[in-house]
Enzyme design. Structure first.
Site, PDB file in Angstrom:
ATOM      1  N   HIS A 190      72.819  13.087  57.621  1.00  0.00           N
ATOM      2  CA  HIS A 190      73.597  12.682  56.448  1.00  0.00           C
ATOM      3  C   HIS A 190      73.626  11.158  56.318  1.00  0.00           C
ATOM      4  O   HIS A 190      73.514  10.607  55.218  1.00  0.00           O
ATOM      5  CB  HIS A 190      75.014  13.254  56.574  1.00  0.00           C
ATOM      6  CG  HIS A 190      75.975  12.773  55.552  1.00  0.00           C
ATOM      7  ND1 HIS A 190      76.917  11.792  55.819  1.00  0.00           N
ATOM      8  CD2 HIS A 190      76.155  13.130  54.258  1.00  0.00           C
ATOM      9  CE1 HIS A 190      77.636  11.574  54.731  1.00  0.00           C
ATOM     10  NE2 HIS A 190      77.201  12.367  53.769  1.00  0.00           N
TER      11      HIS A 190
ATOM     12  N   GLU B 299      70.380   9.953  54.942  1.00  0.00           N
ATOM     13  CA  GLU B 299      70.315  10.198  53.497  1.00  0.00           C
ATOM     14  C   GLU B 299      70.958   9.045  52.722  1.00  0.00           C
ATOM     15  O   GLU B 299      70.401   8.551  51.745  1.00  0.00           O
ATOM     16  CB  GLU B 299      71.018  11.512  53.173  1.00  0.00           C
ATOM     17  CG  GLU B 299      71.181  11.788  51.691  1.00  0.00           C
ATOM     18  CD  GLU B 299      72.537  12.361  51.349  1.00  0.00           C
ATOM     19  OE1 GLU B 299      73.183  11.839  50.408  1.00  0.00           O
ATOM     20  OE2 GLU B 299      72.972  13.327  52.019  1.00  0.00           O
ATOM     21  N   HIS B 300      72.131   8.616  53.178  1.00  0.00           N
ATOM     22  CA  HIS B 300      72.811   7.494  52.518  1.00  0.00           C
ATOM     23  C   HIS B 300      71.968   6.219  52.581  1.00  0.00           C
ATOM     24  O   HIS B 300      71.814   5.511  51.576  1.00  0.00           O
ATOM     25  CB  HIS B 300      74.160   7.230  53.204  1.00  0.00           C
ATOM     26  CG  HIS B 300      75.279   8.070  52.683  1.00  0.00           C
ATOM     27  ND1 HIS B 300      76.433   7.541  52.157  1.00  0.00           N
ATOM     28  CD2 HIS B 300      75.422   9.415  52.595  1.00  0.00           C
ATOM     29  CE1 HIS B 300      77.235   8.513  51.779  1.00  0.00           C
ATOM     30  NE2 HIS B 300      76.651   9.668  52.046  1.00  0.00           N
TER      31      HIS B 300
ATOM     32  N   GLU C 133      84.456   8.879  54.098  1.00  0.00           N
ATOM     33  CA  GLU C 133      84.026  10.173  53.568  1.00  0.00           C
ATOM     34  C   GLU C 133      84.412  11.297  54.523  1.00  0.00           C
ATOM     35  O   GLU C 133      84.878  12.362  54.096  1.00  0.00           O
ATOM     36  CB  GLU C 133      82.511  10.162  53.355  1.00  0.00           C
ATOM     37  CG  GLU C 133      81.969  11.413  52.699  1.00  0.00           C
ATOM     38  CD  GLU C 133      80.472  11.336  52.426  1.00  0.00           C
ATOM     39  OE1 GLU C 133      79.861  12.405  52.261  1.00  0.00           O
ATOM     40  OE2 GLU C 133      79.919  10.221  52.371  1.00  0.00           O
TER      41      GLU C 133
END
Length: 425
Positions: free
Chosen positions: A68, A71-72, A143
């Site tokens: 994840h 991905e960012h 997040e």
């Protein structure tokens, strides 16, 4: 370069598949008369892939949440942010990381070629430094805390934690604040170089496009990759659940529940997938007897859902939603399943469910985003869209009866509840 046309007599439609010289598998689904186009490129790499080796080399173990995080970071480059580039073309772009894959996508009504070049450019051009990695830790940390404060998120992961002993599917996709603190630029490059090889990826473009248009840009933008063998490692996972019940208090008005049945992590081909979808529709769709019973007793509302949840090394069936009495709702679901296993299913329910599932998949072919996402997902699962449609059409009542006998063990399920603070459920 061989281009294969995949046709469906049932859907009266077709799309194209090819293996590009760069190593990338490409699908193109032209939709004549459509104004919009949708493109998605993904890699067979998700949050559960935290222990792996490349070409038989040593095992590499990386922190939870790194897929994840990558991905960012991939949207950033020395030239700027990919979202800023998309803003100039008017495309709507996004990305997501799931348990088993990471995907990057955009949709547009014009300037497709410019937006497509942006997509193929930034996914092949990683830029990680100690400074940029450190900068992202605070953002993703926030997040993670946001998801920790989400009752829908917590009810699911509490269930997974009480279903799986060892499999990393029980770990939050974004990791923890502590695990992401261990992520470095070097570890991101290790993961990128292993999993973002074009041979491990797939691209699907659907809508107002042609094969020639897509290939022209792919030929220009794609950089050939040498194929590598990736081996993923998972600890042995017992077939039994961890605990049958878990609850957590939250500032909610109505309790939430997830009832998860732990299934064998088998390869689910198009036939078994079709059978499972029809079976679950028979059991729990709004036309089912179970749904009506739960509704009549005011135990569920329109938020009630069901799904087959499966990936590498894990598989479960999940029922859930809001309920004023989650324990009672779960007991009724379990008893209903036990009764149909004992007494048998009804053919009328089968015919209704089969028509519903078939109608849903045929109607989905009118949406370019649905087409591209489904083909992309099926690629990584080793399945194919039109074969699934044929499998739905060819499923018999006896197939469903046999599938039911293999699934939904009422003695191997776990109930997760989110309850209002200070309430008893």
């Amino acid at each position: 370069m061989n281009i294969t046309e995949i046709k469906s007599e049932r859907a009266h439609d077709s799309y194209f598949k090819l293996k590009h010289s760069s190593g990338l598998t490409i699908y193109v689904y032209p939709k004549e008369g459509y104004r919009s186009a949708y493109a998605i490129i993904g890699t067979n790499y998700g949050s559960v892939n935290t222990c792996f080796s490349v070409d038989g080399g040593e095992k590499i173990t990386v922190p939870d949440g790194i897929a994840h995080y990558l991905e960012h970071k991939l949207f950033e480059s020395e030239e700027g942010d990919a979202f800023a580039r998309y803003a100039k073309t008017g495309a709507s772009a996004n990305a997501y990381t799931s348990f088993e894959k990471t995907c990057y996508l955009f949709s547009c009504t014009d300037r497709f070629e410019e937006s497509f070049e942006i997509l193929l450019d930034f996914v092949q051009d990683p830029y990680f430094t100690a400074e940029t990695v450190a900068k992202e830790q605070g953002i993703i940390g926030q997040e993670i805390k946001m998801y920790d404060d989400s009752p829908d998120w917590r009810v699911m992961f509490n269930m997974l934690e009480n279903m799986y002993h060892n499999h990393p599917v029980k770990i939050d996709i974004a990791g923890t604040v502590e695990s992401i603190a261990e992520i470095t630029a070097e570890k991101l490059y290790d993961c990128y170089n292993a999993f973002y090889n074009l041979n491990n990826m797939a691209l699907c473009v659907a809508g107002n496009v042609t094969v020639e248009q897509v290939l022209k840009i792919c030929d220009k933008m794609l950089k050939p990759c040498e194929e590598h063998k990736i081996t993923n490692y998972f600890e042995d996972e017992p077939s039994e659940i961890v605990n049958p019940y878990v609850e957590q208090s939250f500032p909610v008005m109505v309790p939430l529940f997830n009832l998860g049945f732990k299934e064998s992590p088998e390869k689910i081909d198009e036939k078994k997938l079709a059978q499972t979808d029809i079976l679950l529709s028979m059991l729990a769709s709004p036309t089912s007897k179970l749904y009506r019973k739960l509704m009549d007793e005011n135990l569920i509302n329109s938020s009630f859902t069901y799904e087959l949840f499966e990936g590498p090394g894990y598989c479960s069936v999940i029922f859930g939603g809001e309920s004023r009495s989650p324990r009672q709702a779960a007991e009724i679901i379990k008893q209903y399943i036990a009764d149909v296993k004992k007494n048998g299913l009804e053919k009328e329910d089968f015919e209704i469910a089969k028509k519903s599932v078939y109608g849903d998949v045929i109607s989905s072919l009118n949406n370019v985003g649905s087409i591209a996402n489904t083909i992309e997902a099926y690629h990584f699962n080793g399945n194919e869209l039109f074969s699934y449609i044929d499998a739905v059409a060819g499923t018999t009542f006896d197939d469903i009866t046999a599938r039911l006998s293999e699934m939904l063990d009422v003695n191997n399920c776990t109930l997760s509840v989110i309850k209002p603070e200070g309430a008893e459920v």
